[in-house]
Design an enzyme around this catalytic site. Sequence first.
Site, PDB file in Angstrom:
ATOM      1  N   GLN A 389       0.920  -1.320   0.023  1.00  0.00           N
ATOM      2  CA  GLN A 389      -0.044  -0.005   0.013  1.00  0.00           C
ATOM      3  C   GLN A 389       0.914   1.366   0.129  1.00  0.00           C
ATOM      4  OE1 GLN A 389      -2.460  -0.511   3.616  1.00  0.00           O
ATOM      5  NE2 GLN A 389      -4.082  -1.634   2.350  1.00  0.00           N
ATOM      6  N   ASN A 390       2.177   1.150   0.370  1.00  0.00           N
ATOM      7  CA  ASN A 390       2.973   2.289   0.677  1.00  0.00           C
ATOM      8  C   ASN A 390       4.131   2.415  -0.216  1.00  0.00           C
ATOM      9  OD1 ASN A 390       1.549   3.714   3.192  1.00  0.00           O
ATOM     10  ND2 ASN A 390       1.555   1.544   3.748  1.00  0.00           N
ATOM     11  N   HIS A 429       2.596  -8.048 -13.774  1.00  0.00           N
ATOM     12  CA  HIS A 429       3.924  -8.439 -13.564  1.00  0.00           C
ATOM     13  C   HIS A 429       4.261  -9.516 -14.592  1.00  0.00           C
ATOM     14  CE1 HIS A 429       3.856  -6.196  -9.789  1.00  0.00           C
ATOM     15  NE2 HIS A 429       5.200  -6.405  -9.649  1.00  0.00           N
TER      16      HIS A 429
END
Length: 502
Positions: A389-390, A429
């Site tokens: 998330q960060n 990916h």
Amino acid sequence: MGDSVAIEASARRRRAARRSASLMPEDGECAAACGSPVAANISRVNGRTKRDRSLETTSKTERKRRTCDPSERLSCHKTQDSLLSSASGYNKYRGILNWCVVMLVLSNARLFLENLLKHGILVDPIQVVSLFLNDPYRWPAACLVIVANVFVLVALYTERQLSKGSFSERLGFLVHAINMGVLITFPAAVVLLLPSVTPVGGASALSIYTILFLKLYSYKDVNLWCRELSSIKVKKLSRSLSCPSQQHWSGGDCKVSYPGNLTIRDMYYFVFAPTLCYELNFPRSPGVRVGFLLRRLCEMASEHLKAPAHRPWMVPIIRSSMKPLEDMDLSRMTERLLRLAVPNHLLWLMFFYWFFHSSMNFTAELLRFGDRQFYNDWWNSETVTYFWQNWNIPVHKWCLRHFYKPLLRRGFSKKVSQSAVFFLSAFFHEYLVSVPLRMFRLWAFMGMMAQIPLAWFVGRFLRGNYGNAAVWISIIIGQPFAVLMYVHDYYVLHHRQEVDGL
């Protein structure tokens, strides 16, 4: 008789005056009671003075007690925690961080010199540059990037027709779906069918097309929300639905409302802006700082020059790993994996700083883009979910705004929505790795999907420093493992065939 009566009356008046004076508060207290702010301050000052006097008296008493007690006079200890303990509250570790940087530089310099003396220069950047300069027409990846403008213009034209009512919503959705479907499949087909596209060039072109796909999807969604608001009699939209608070604008910037945003200038500003989420009015910085731009440019150049220095370190390790992988020698495979983990991780950290800090801040400053939160403190992650998330805020915002929340609004649970987000990330990916290498092994896809049980395990059983250590281990070990798998398969698929043909 009269004199005695007068004297007694005077004495009574003096006693009454003394009694009233003893009952009256001091000036500050009286004014504070009457509501005077100045006098209230006087009262507080007087109160502090009394407390200070009491503390001085207590400290004097404590000193006297220690002076009288021989054991206290000879004592040099008190109850306190070590600085490295979490209970101490100490957080000044700048010297330790500098020590880590110095140790990393020295160890990398030694290994670089050792590999240079043993294997020589394995990658010559001058030859790579001369190859492109001698034959500038053999740049299929660059041609792919130029062709991407067609998809941008198709999206803009579709939105203009929808705003005028020339296209119905169903027709507009169909045109957008076809445009973005071709956007994601056309470059993959070119990379797979055109042998002159190198893996590096193909990966770069596909990365740009993936970013453009996410941008156009957000562009389509936000303009759709604007039309929905217009249909319920909302004539002006001062900010996007993603902005929860009112933005402050400088005097030179004016707000744009739908459909005034459907211009080529607005479209290409969004295409080049360091964000994946579209807004009608982006927050803007007051001006361009030349010094800030030069610092970011120097950082980008230095990181770009340092990246090739790790190749002579990594290439011999990868080459020496082929035999253990073929023989399935687990002990030697583990040893090669651990040797590859350090240079691979350092290269990943350099890429993170070069892209998310230097490059994106350079672009944001050049475009006066105000939102510079491209990453958060992912290095303090105690859970795998917090890391994802960060560490990449633009992608996280896009997933939250255009994928996760729409799934929740459609009735899906949080776990199903989170799994869908990981599935989408795993697809891209694999798309960015397998297509340029022209082989499909699903290592990247499985690596991303493995984050779901890993996130559950770390969040359930590990906390604090143990959780943070688990996240770091997954980052340091997981990536070189995937690199070894892809390199081994690429070697077997291409170079083994060449050896067999000879």
